[in-house]
Design an enzyme around this catalytic site. Structure first.
Site, PDB file in Angstrom:
ATOM      1  N   ASP A 143      -5.256 -12.520   9.359  1.00 13.19           N
ATOM      2  CA  ASP A 143      -6.415 -10.914   8.732  1.00 13.19           C
ATOM      3  C   ASP A 143      -7.358 -10.740   9.688  1.00 13.19           C
ATOM      4  OD1 ASP A 143      -6.972  -8.586   7.262  1.00 13.19           O
ATOM      5  OD2 ASP A 143      -7.956  -9.961   6.612  1.00 13.19           O
ATOM      6  N   GLU A 172      -3.009 -16.136   3.003  1.00  9.52           N
ATOM      7  CA  GLU A 172      -3.820 -15.600   3.624  1.00  9.52           C
ATOM      8  C   GLU A 172      -5.162 -15.719   4.353  1.00  9.52           C
ATOM      9  OE1 GLU A 172      -5.194 -10.841   3.363  1.00  9.52           O
ATOM     10  OE2 GLU A 172      -6.675 -12.513   3.091  1.00  9.52           O
ATOM     11  N   LYS A 217      -4.746 -14.519  -1.450  1.00  5.93           N
ATOM     12  CA  LYS A 217      -5.341 -13.540  -0.712  1.00  5.93           C
ATOM     13  C   LYS A 217      -6.736 -14.225  -0.850  1.00  5.93           C
ATOM     14  CE  LYS A 217      -4.470  -9.401   0.151  1.00  5.93           C
ATOM     15  NZ  LYS A 217      -3.798  -9.276   0.677  1.00  5.93           N
ATOM     16  N   LYS A 255       0.458  -1.596   0.118  1.00  2.00           N
ATOM     17  CA  LYS A 255       0.375  -0.059   0.043  1.00  2.00           C
ATOM     18  C   LYS A 255       0.935   1.202   0.644  1.00  2.00           C
ATOM     19  CE  LYS A 255      -3.283  -2.623   2.799  1.00  2.00           C
ATOM     20  NZ  LYS A 255      -4.746  -2.875   3.954  1.00  2.00           N
TER      21      LYS A 255
END
Length: 292
Positions: A227, A206, A171, A139
């Site tokens: 997560d 994830e 993910k 990010k």
């Protein structure tokens, strides 16, 4: 002392040229050149206005060397150094026109990167005494990822993967489109990725529930990203890992703040990834003081 890698230095030089193009547009600094004689010289100190951690001094030096090779840039502090209000980071001397024209470009790099380093240091300090490492994410601002990740290292953090090319991170959106030939377990997803990449490539997956976690670890990933789990769930994942798959690294992520990171680290996870390091860091206040 953190140092720019050759690829990071190359990225910095390209970004500096982009920054000059934004400011000058193949023309000149019409304000400075209308007021300052071409023969005028001067000296300034680069000074921190607040406490923090320095990052980008080497980039600022590159700014001046690229713009005017006759500028003298003397670094007094190294990247990663602790800053206090009034800390003199560097001394610059030479053409006043060059100093004034390149000033904002140098400060933009310094303030932004030092802001990221300073925020990273706060997270690193918050988990001191635990085994948890603070990591960045993807990010980042487009185009400056390598420098932002350098700033994270200046603050004592650890870099996650650089991009989509150097590590596998499976993910939920990948799993939504993946078909395992009738065997859609997370363990099989890990195995499928293993077959497609070199043996040294890290494979991470994830999960957002303990059931998914117990499934995923059967595939022996290098890392499992937990997560948005509660502290109780994190502790249970650590307990299960320690008893059954001790080689697997556990990474907590999702909504991590300075108020919560210490409790997350105390659960025994190995890694904590924090997107805010690069997408929400506030620029550190750094300025130029003329030396008379």
């Amino acid at each position: 002392m953190p140092e720019l890698s050759p690829t990071e230095l190359d990225s910095a030089r390209k970004l500096i040229q982009v920054a000059f193009a934004e400011d000058l547009a193949d023309s000149e600094d019409i304000t400075t050149n209308s007021l300052v004689p071409v023969t005028a010289t001067g000296s300034i100190n680069v000074v921190s206005r607040e406490s923090g951690v320095l990052s980008g001094c080497v980039v600022a030096k590159e700014v001046f060397e690229i713009f005017d090779s006759q500028i003298q840039f003397e670094s007094l502090l190294h990247d990663g150094a602790k800053l206090e209000p009034g800390s003199v980071i560097a001394k610059i001397s030479g053409s006043m026109r060059s100093i004034l024209t390149a000033e904002r470009t140098a400060l933009n790099f310094l303030t932004m990167l030092s802001g990221t380093a300073s925020l990273t240091r706060k997270f690193v300090d918050a988990v001191a005494g635990t085994e948890a490492k603070i990591l960045d994410t993807r990010k980042t601002l487009p185009g400056i990822r390598e420098l932002q990740k350098f700033a994270v290292r200046c603050g004592g953090g650890t870099n996650h993967r650089m991009g989509l090319f150097d590590a596998v991170l499976i993910k939920d959106n990948h799993l939504a489109w993946w078909s395992g030939d009738g065997d859609n377990t997370l363990a099989n997803a890990v195995a499928s990725s293993r077959k497609m990449v070199a043996s040294e490539v890290i494979v991470e997956i994830e999960v957002d529930s303990l059931d998914q976690f117990r499934d995923a670890v059967q595939g022996d990933p290098d890392i499992v990203l937990l997560d948005n789990m509660t502290l109780e769930q994190l502790r249970e994942a650590v307990r299960f890992r320690n008893q059954n798959k001790p080689a697997i690294q556990l990474e907590a992520s999702g909504g991590v703040t300075l108020n919560t990171v210490a409790d997350i680290a105390a659960t025994g996870v190995d890694r904590i990834s924090v997107g805010a390091l690069t997408h929400s860091a506030v620029a550190l206040d750094i300025g130029f003081d003329w030396r008379i």
